[in-house]
Scaffold this motif. Structure first.
Motif, PDB file in Angstrom:
ATOM      1  N   LEU A   6       0.835  -1.200   0.000  1.00  0.00           N
ATOM      2  CA  LEU A   6       0.000   0.000   0.000  1.00  0.00           C
ATOM      3  C   LEU A   6       0.873   1.255   0.000  1.00  0.00           C
ATOM      4  O   LEU A   6       1.954   1.265   0.578  1.00  0.00           O
ATOM      5  CB  LEU A   6      -0.895  -0.004   1.238  1.00  0.00           C
ATOM      6  N   SER A   9       0.658   7.133   1.722  1.00  0.00           N
ATOM      7  CA  SER A   9      -0.469   8.004   2.040  1.00  0.00           C
ATOM      8  C   SER A   9      -1.638   7.206   2.627  1.00  0.00           C
ATOM      9  O   SER A   9      -2.326   7.679   3.531  1.00  0.00           O
ATOM     10  CB  SER A   9      -0.925   8.778   0.803  1.00  0.00           C
ATOM     11  N   PHE A  10      -1.844   5.983   2.136  1.00  0.00           N
ATOM     12  CA  PHE A  10      -2.914   5.161   2.698  1.00  0.00           C
ATOM     13  C   PHE A  10      -2.570   4.709   4.107  1.00  0.00           C
ATOM     14  O   PHE A  10      -3.430   4.677   4.979  1.00  0.00           O
ATOM     15  CB  PHE A  10      -3.189   3.940   1.823  1.00  0.00           C
ATOM     16  N   ARG A  11      -1.314   4.386   4.338  1.00  0.00           N
ATOM     17  CA  ARG A  11      -0.897   3.990   5.691  1.00  0.00           C
ATOM     18  C   ARG A  11      -1.113   5.130   6.679  1.00  0.00           C
ATOM     19  O   ARG A  11      -1.584   4.914   7.795  1.00  0.00           O
ATOM     20  CB  ARG A  11       0.567   3.563   5.688  1.00  0.00           C
ATOM     21  N   ARG A  12      -0.771   6.351   6.279  1.00  0.00           N
ATOM     22  CA  ARG A  12      -0.995   7.509   7.156  1.00  0.00           C
ATOM     23  C   ARG A  12      -2.484   7.703   7.415  1.00  0.00           C
ATOM     24  O   ARG A  12      -2.893   8.000   8.540  1.00  0.00           O
ATOM     25  CB  ARG A  12      -0.399   8.767   6.528  1.00  0.00           C
ATOM     26  N   PHE A  13      -3.298   7.534   6.378  1.00  0.00           N
ATOM     27  CA  PHE A  13      -4.743   7.651   6.542  1.00  0.00           C
ATOM     28  C   PHE A  13      -5.260   6.598   7.517  1.00  0.00           C
ATOM     29  O   PHE A  13      -6.059   6.895   8.404  1.00  0.00           O
ATOM     30  CB  PHE A  13      -5.437   7.506   5.183  1.00  0.00           C
ATOM     31  N   TRP A  14      -4.810   5.362   7.372  1.00  0.00           N
ATOM     32  CA  TRP A  14      -5.292   4.272   8.217  1.00  0.00           C
ATOM     33  C   TRP A  14      -4.886   4.502   9.674  1.00  0.00           C
ATOM     34  O   TRP A  14      -5.688   4.318  10.590  1.00  0.00           O
ATOM     35  CB  TRP A  14      -4.723   2.942   7.724  1.00  0.00           C
TER      36      TRP A  14
END
Length: 55
Positions: A6, A9-14
């Motif tokens: 992933l 940016s998705f990891r930060r969002f999660w």
């Protein structure tokens, strides 16, 4: 084989969504503890819990 990890940016969002959920749970518990410490009336504490769930 292609890299299917992933994006950062998705990891930060999660992580931010998980932290917000934890903070909401802490707020819910602490608010009721404060209400119980301030008021001896069980109805008042229950009313705060009901309003908190409805919001």
């Amino acid at each position: 084989m292609a890299d299917r990890s992933l994006p950062p940016s998705f990891r930060r969002f999660w992580v931010s969504a998980a932290a917000a959920d934890v903070a909401d749970g802490i707020r819910a518990g602490v608010l009721l503890l404060i209400a119980a410490a301030v008021s001896e009336d069980a109805f008042s504490v229950a009313l705060i819990a009901a309003c908190q769930r409805g919001a």
